[in-house]
Design an enzyme around this catalytic site. Sequence first.
Site, mmCIF file in Angstrom:
data_model
loop_
_atom_site.group_PDB
_atom_site.id
_atom_site.type_symbol
_atom_site.label_atom_id
_atom_site.label_comp_id
_atom_site.label_asym_id
_atom_site.label_seq_id
_atom_site.Cartn_x
_atom_site.Cartn_y
_atom_site.Cartn_z
ATOM 1 N N ASP A 1 0.865 -1.179 0.000
ATOM 2 C CA ASP A 1 0.000 0.000 0.000
ATOM 3 C C ASP A 1 0.905 1.234 0.000
ATOM 4 O O ASP A 1 1.132 1.847 1.031
ATOM 5 C CB ASP A 1 -0.877 -0.028 1.253
ATOM 6 C CG ASP A 1 -2.110 0.854 1.140
ATOM 7 O OD1 ASP A 1 -2.311 1.446 0.069
ATOM 8 O OD2 ASP A 1 -2.858 0.941 2.125
ATOM 9 N N ARG B 1 4.601 3.002 2.922
ATOM 10 C CA ARG B 1 5.142 1.842 3.639
ATOM 11 C C ARG B 1 6.658 1.771 3.453
ATOM 12 O O ARG B 1 7.379 1.420 4.372
ATOM 13 C CB ARG B 1 4.501 0.541 3.145
ATOM 14 C CG ARG B 1 2.974 0.547 3.131
ATOM 15 C CD ARG B 1 2.344 0.848 4.471
ATOM 16 N NE ARG B 1 0.887 0.862 4.407
ATOM 17 C CZ ARG B 1 0.117 1.747 4.994
ATOM 18 N NH1 ARG B 1 0.648 2.752 5.687
ATOM 19 N NH2 ARG B 1 -1.194 1.676 4.918
ATOM 20 N N ARG C 1 -5.564 11.919 -0.073
ATOM 21 C CA ARG C 1 -5.268 10.722 -0.878
ATOM 22 C C ARG C 1 -5.958 10.801 -2.246
ATOM 23 O O ARG C 1 -5.652 10.009 -3.137
ATOM 24 C CB ARG C 1 -5.714 9.472 -0.130
ATOM 25 C CG ARG C 1 -5.023 9.306 1.225
ATOM 26 C CD ARG C 1 -5.685 8.234 2.065
ATOM 27 N NE ARG C 1 -5.556 6.922 1.455
ATOM 28 C CZ ARG C 1 -6.301 5.876 1.793
ATOM 29 N NH1 ARG C 1 -7.272 6.005 2.702
ATOM 30 N NH2 ARG C 1 -6.111 4.714 1.212
ATOM 31 N N LYS D 1 -8.296 2.225 -6.760
ATOM 32 C CA LYS D 1 -9.235 2.037 -5.645
ATOM 33 C C LYS D 1 -9.972 3.351 -5.353
ATOM 34 O O LYS D 1 -9.569 4.398 -5.865
ATOM 35 C CB LYS D 1 -8.474 1.565 -4.401
ATOM 36 C CG LYS D 1 -7.386 2.542 -3.913
ATOM 37 C CD LYS D 1 -6.549 1.913 -2.826
ATOM 38 C CE LYS D 1 -5.526 2.913 -2.293
ATOM 39 N NZ LYS D 1 -4.627 2.297 -1.304
ATOM 40 N N HIS D 2 -11.067 3.343 -4.588
ATOM 41 C CA HIS D 2 -11.786 2.237 -3.967
ATOM 42 C C HIS D 2 -13.135 2.160 -4.666
ATOM 43 O O HIS D 2 -13.990 3.018 -4.417
ATOM 44 C CB HIS D 2 -11.985 2.480 -2.488
ATOM 45 C CG HIS D 2 -10.731 2.791 -1.725
ATOM 46 N ND1 HIS D 2 -10.110 4.039 -1.731
ATOM 47 C CD2 HIS D 2 -9.960 2.014 -0.927
ATOM 48 C CE1 HIS D 2 -9.036 4.006 -0.966
ATOM 49 N NE2 HIS D 2 -8.905 2.797 -0.454
ATOM 50 N N HIS E 1 -12.760 1.766 7.948
ATOM 51 C CA HIS E 1 -11.991 0.980 8.918
ATOM 52 C C HIS E 1 -12.795 0.773 10.202
ATOM 53 O O HIS E 1 -12.569 -0.193 10.927
ATOM 54 C CB HIS E 1 -10.674 1.696 9.269
ATOM 55 C CG HIS E 1 -9.690 1.729 8.148
ATOM 56 N ND1 HIS E 1 -9.619 2.760 7.251
ATOM 57 C CD2 HIS E 1 -8.729 0.838 7.784
ATOM 58 C CE1 HIS E 1 -8.650 2.521 6.378
ATOM 59 N NE2 HIS E 1 -8.106 1.370 6.678
ATOM 60 N N ASP F 1 -10.705 -4.537 -0.461
ATOM 61 C CA ASP F 1 -10.015 -3.804 0.596
ATOM 62 C C ASP F 1 -9.865 -4.765 1.781
ATOM 63 O O ASP F 1 -10.399 -5.881 1.769
ATOM 64 C CB ASP F 1 -10.821 -2.560 0.984
ATOM 65 C CG ASP F 1 -9.945 -1.437 1.543
ATOM 66 O OD1 ASP F 1 -8.792 -1.708 1.917
ATOM 67 O OD2 ASP F 1 -10.437 -0.297 1.610
#
Length: 510
Positions: free
Chosen positions: A75, A83, A145, A175-176, A188, A260
């Site tokens: 990701d 990351r 984002r 995405k998404h 989340h 996801d």
Amino acid sequence: MTTLAGGTDTLTRDALTVLQPGFTGTTAPDWLLRRLGEGLASVGLFGRNIASPGQLAALTARLRAERDDVLVAIDEEGGDVTRLEVRSGSSFPGNHALGAVDDVELTHQVAHELGRRLAACGVNLNWAPSADVNSDPRNPVIGVRSFGADTELAARHTAAYVTGLQSAGVAACTKHFPGHGDTAVDSHHALPRIDVSTEVLADRELTPFRAAIAAGTRAVMSAHILVPALDPDRPATLSRRILTGLLRGDLGYDGLIVTDGMEMRAIAGNYGIEHGSVLAVAAGADAICVGGGLADDATVLRLRDALVAAVRTGDLPEERLADAAERVRVLARWASTAGRTPAESTGSEVGLHAARRALTVTAGPAAGSPESFKPLTEPPYVAALTPVANIAVGDETPWGVAAELLHLLPGTVTGTFSAAADGKGGEAGEEAGRAALQAAGPRRIVAVVRDEHRHPWMASALDTLLAARPDTIVVEMGVPQATPRGALHIATHGAARVCGRAAAEVIAGL
């Protein structure tokens, strides 16, 4: 039932193939290597797995020693979500900064260079870019984002990002789907709902995905959101109407569909990850992403066995599981071929160059104009007004301008005023502002905020600071929705390390 070499039957092997699990640690655990030998075809990497480029390259090489065509996913959006550079902050600005510049060639170059670095470390599938149109400024999880709130801008930059990333031999995962921008809930934590008409969805949410498909995106990630106009009963990840009817049928997409993270509360809290994974594959998903929070062999075995049991009870057609597994293998073959030739670099400074271009600098009455602003020559006090980071970003990634100002103006001091004040309104903000004033003393204040428009306490803290010290410099590192204020207001359109560097250069007059 056909049994393959190593004693794994075809059904069990296919069930393993569609999983994209994570793991803990910076070396591959024995259980993961064993599952790769049994049919697992994908592995997801997170910040916890990465210590350095060299370590990451060694890790992916070990995975490929077990299975040479393994899909290694990450990701890595750049910007706030990184990351590769989780402990230092990204060398690349995120989508919102690129959208602010609105130069599709620059977006292509940034995505290509980011992809080149991923490929050099052995990563060949990137869960990026975010094609979401950030139409709700309250959005707590997309924000910077997204390339922006303009549909056509988001579409052209999504396409440029896809082609740039894939030109480096790394598969893009757009995405998404069908679009997470018009929500005020983080999936989340709960299940977001988008209540708009099919016409609005077609014109707004779906346009960037059409552009990504036309650009050849190799994967698309589903969103854990409920869109009643498309399916009133099930979230997109579990909806056959959305994944098979809309994405496959109406939009003509033939690549890999990835979910996801199935451990997110929108799915796990309502369906459970085992039942949710069965429903997702039945709906048309080809790969089950799990591992952001659940990252062990027991989880992999639970999901494998749930898929196998669903086939045997008739809840999941065997041919659907076989089709999903084959789509994973098709992408794995593409990725193993595409990554063989090292991509040429577009320049190690392309990220910083983009971050500099993304700045919007507005002068307040104390400065007169940006041109008349006098750069700081003495080390300032940086008051970081810090909200809670969303899970996609993570708390461990540093952000702000203090570290960069300390490099340019040695002796810079910083203080953090956290989102413990969130939800408590003006009084808590005033308290934070007064504390910052006291800590700053006679030093010039640089107030750093992130999405001021979403945090009343933050706006109140700024009110307090500016009333007492109108020469305060304000740096907004989120979506710049609030009215610019301060002696100088610098909107970076993101909180990547390079965004902080670009803002610090302006403050220090470089």
